[in-house]
Write an enzyme that holds these catalytic residues in place. Structure first.
Site, PDB file in Angstrom:
ATOM      1  N   ASP A  50       0.859  -1.190   0.000  1.00 40.56           N
ATOM      2  CA  ASP A  50       0.000   0.000   0.000  1.00 40.56           C
ATOM      3  C   ASP A  50       0.894   1.238   0.000  1.00 40.56           C
ATOM      4  OD1 ASP A  50      -1.655   2.096   0.670  1.00 40.56           O
ATOM      5  OD2 ASP A  50      -2.603   1.082   2.363  1.00 40.56           O
ATOM      6  N   ILE A  51       0.758   2.067  -1.012  1.00 41.72           N
ATOM      7  CA  ILE A  51       1.656   3.220  -1.168  1.00 41.72           C
ATOM      8  C   ILE A  51       1.480   4.237  -0.029  1.00 41.72           C
ATOM      9  CG2 ILE A  51       0.217   4.750  -2.611  1.00 41.72           C
ATOM     10  CD1 ILE A  51       2.785   5.036  -4.415  1.00 41.72           C
ATOM     11  N   VAL A 108      -6.331   4.599  -5.651  1.00 44.36           N
ATOM     12  CA  VAL A 108      -5.179   5.025  -4.858  1.00 44.36           C
ATOM     13  C   VAL A 108      -5.340   6.482  -4.409  1.00 44.36           C
ATOM     14  CG1 VAL A 108      -3.690   5.693  -6.817  1.00 44.36           C
ATOM     15  CG2 VAL A 108      -2.665   4.824  -4.712  1.00 44.36           C
ATOM     16  N   ASP A 109      -6.004   7.292  -5.221  1.00 46.38           N
ATOM     17  CA  ASP A 109      -6.276   8.695  -4.887  1.00 46.38           C
ATOM     18  C   ASP A 109      -7.091   8.781  -3.590  1.00 46.38           C
ATOM     19  OD1 ASP A 109      -6.469  11.433  -5.181  1.00 46.38           O
ATOM     20  OD2 ASP A 109      -7.849  11.388  -6.891  1.00 46.38           O
ATOM     21  N   VAL A 161      -9.073   2.419 -12.651  1.00 45.45           N
ATOM     22  CA  VAL A 161     -10.288   3.011 -13.236  1.00 45.45           C
ATOM     23  C   VAL A 161     -10.055   3.494 -14.675  1.00 45.45           C
ATOM     24  CG1 VAL A 161     -11.919   4.923 -12.999  1.00 45.45           C
ATOM     25  CG2 VAL A 161     -11.122   3.743 -10.974  1.00 45.45           C
ATOM     26  N   TYR A 162      -8.849   3.987 -14.975  1.00 41.95           N
ATOM     27  CA  TYR A 162      -8.580   4.567 -16.295  1.00 41.95           C
ATOM     28  C   TYR A 162      -8.298   3.521 -17.378  1.00 41.95           C
ATOM     29  CZ  TYR A 162      -8.748   9.456 -14.727  1.00 41.95           C
ATOM     30  OH  TYR A 162      -9.158  10.686 -14.259  1.00 41.95           O
TER      31      TYR A 162
HETATM   32  N1  AR6 Z   1      -1.414   1.577  -2.982  1.00 43.57           N
HETATM   33  C1  AR6 Z   1      -0.840   1.299  -4.184  1.00 43.57           C
HETATM   34  N2  AR6 Z   1      -1.537   1.077  -5.316  1.00 43.57           N
HETATM   35  C2  AR6 Z   1      -2.894   1.133  -5.222  1.00 43.57           C
HETATM   36  C3  AR6 Z   1      -3.571   1.426  -4.026  1.00 43.57           C
HETATM   37  C4  AR6 Z   1      -2.773   1.661  -2.871  1.00 43.57           C
HETATM   38  N3  AR6 Z   1      -3.328   1.948  -1.699  1.00 43.57           N
HETATM   39  N4  AR6 Z   1      -4.904   1.418  -4.294  1.00 43.57           N
HETATM   40  C5  AR6 Z   1      -5.058   1.121  -5.595  1.00 43.57           C
HETATM   41  N5  AR6 Z   1      -3.837   0.944  -6.162  1.00 43.57           N
HETATM   42  P1  AR6 Z   1      -6.554   3.818  -9.817  1.00 43.57           P
HETATM   43  P2  AR6 Z   1      -6.160   5.312 -12.335  1.00 43.57           P
HETATM   44  C6  AR6 Z   1      -3.505   0.629  -7.570  1.00 43.57           C
HETATM   45  O1  AR6 Z   1      -7.899   3.377 -10.245  1.00 43.57           O
HETATM   46  O2  AR6 Z   1      -6.406   4.090 -13.143  1.00 43.57           O
HETATM   47  C7  AR6 Z   1      -9.341   7.782  -9.120  1.00 43.57           C
HETATM   48  O3  AR6 Z   1     -10.690   7.847  -8.807  1.00 43.57           O
HETATM   49  C8  AR6 Z   1      -4.536  -0.062  -8.407  1.00 43.57           C
HETATM   50  O4  AR6 Z   1      -4.495  -1.456  -8.192  1.00 43.57           O
HETATM   51  O5  AR6 Z   1      -6.363   4.273  -8.411  1.00 43.57           O
HETATM   52  O6  AR6 Z   1      -4.980   6.169 -12.685  1.00 43.57           O
HETATM   53  C9  AR6 Z   1      -8.752   9.145  -9.501  1.00 43.57           C
HETATM   54  O7  AR6 Z   1      -9.355  10.202  -8.789  1.00 43.57           O
HETATM   55  C10 AR6 Z   1      -4.074   0.288  -9.819  1.00 43.57           C
HETATM   56  O8  AR6 Z   1      -3.089  -0.628 -10.275  1.00 43.57           O
HETATM   57  O9  AR6 Z   1      -6.008   5.033 -10.748  1.00 43.57           O
HETATM   58  C11 AR6 Z   1      -9.037   9.212 -10.956  1.00 43.57           C
HETATM   59  O10 AR6 Z   1     -10.330   9.686 -11.214  1.00 43.57           O
HETATM   60  C12 AR6 Z   1      -3.397   1.652  -9.656  1.00 43.57           C
HETATM   61  O11 AR6 Z   1      -3.293   1.866  -8.226  1.00 43.57           O
HETATM   62  C13 AR6 Z   1      -8.903   7.780 -11.416  1.00 43.57           C
HETATM   63  O12 AR6 Z   1      -9.168   6.976 -10.277  1.00 43.57           O
HETATM   64  C14 AR6 Z   1      -4.143   2.803 -10.273  1.00 43.57           C
HETATM   65  O13 AR6 Z   1      -5.556   2.620 -10.130  1.00 43.57           O
HETATM   66  C15 AR6 Z   1      -7.515   7.466 -11.892  1.00 43.57           C
HETATM   67  O14 AR6 Z   1      -7.483   6.167 -12.415  1.00 43.57           O
END
Ligand code: AR6
Length: 184
Positions: free
Chosen positions: A21-22, A44-45, A135-136
């Site tokens: 977890d980052i 992650v945001d 999500v993207y």
């Molecule tokens: N630590 C590390 N990696 C994580 C964590 C964590 N705690 N949680 C999720 N991931 P995403 P995107 C990974 O959807 O695709 C948001 O709503 C996850 O498994 O977080 O860039 C923003 O506000 C995946 O591999 O980001 C934007 O609207 C990676 O983080 C949108 O999502 C990215 O997944 C951005 O979408």
């Protein structure tokens, strides 16, 4: 699984692969996969804002008031609030649209601009999530190739950064990164 990213440091490499977890990673700067509003979201945001507390959102709101939306591929830096990191670098990844909208260049810009901002703020250790692969919808293998290639290129031209940590959350990304990082 290692408990800290430092346990994953390999000799002769400034690239580190860490599964976890980052929000728990103690580096100078963690990168957030944000959206152009900079006002939070899911994935992650959401995790970063939840764990870091309201100081991060306040700093994002100030940036919004100053410069408006953050364009895709660009990055901004804020406090990390209560997180163990010192800073959060918020970058906006591209939404995957079949690779027809310059997504690879935009994703490369995310990594490059984030590292540039880290160096400008004297951050020597930087941790990235797998930007755009949630999500993207960016295909994970394609995104990993762009991420590793771009960070390697940056490090080849930089002598300030000590370590760049790829923080992966899921097994598929872990396997991909392990394989790609093993090849020069
Ligand atoms: N630590 C590390 N990696 C994580 C964590 C964590 N705690 N949680 C999720 N991931 P995403 P995107 C990974 O959807 O695709 C948001 O709503 C996850 O498994 O977080 O860039 C923003 O506000 C995946 O591999 O980001 C934007 O609207 C990676 O983080 C949108 O999502 C990215 O997944 C951005 O979408």
């Amino acid at each position: 699984m290692a408990h800290t990213w430092q346990e994953e440091i390999q000799s002769n490499s400034r690239l580190v692969l860490f599964r976890g977890d980052i929000t728990k990673v103690a580096v100078d700067a963690i990168v957030n996969a944000a959206n152009s509003s900079l006002l939070g979201g899911g994935g992650v945001d959401g995790a970063i804002h939840r764990a870091g507390g309201p100081a991060i959102l306040e700093a994002c709101q100030e940036i919004r008031a100053r410069q408006g939306f953050c364009p895709t591929g660009e990055a901004v830096i804020t406090t990390a609030g209560r997180l163990p990191a010192k800073y959060v670098i918020h970058t906006v990844g591209p939404v995957w649209q079949n690779g027809e909208m310059d997504e690879p260049e935009q994703l490369a810009n995310c990594y490059q601009n984030s590292l540039k901002l880290a160096v400008e703020n004297s951050a020597k250790t930087v941790a990235f999530p797998n930007i755009s692969t949630g999500v993207y919808g960016y295909p994970k293998d394609k995104a990993a190739q762009v991420a590793i290639k771009t960070v390697r290129k940056f490090l080849a031209e930089d002598s300030f950064l000590e370590y760049v940590v790829f923080v992966v959350f899921d097994q598929e990304n872990y396997d991909l990164y392990q394989r790609l990082l093993a090849t020069k």
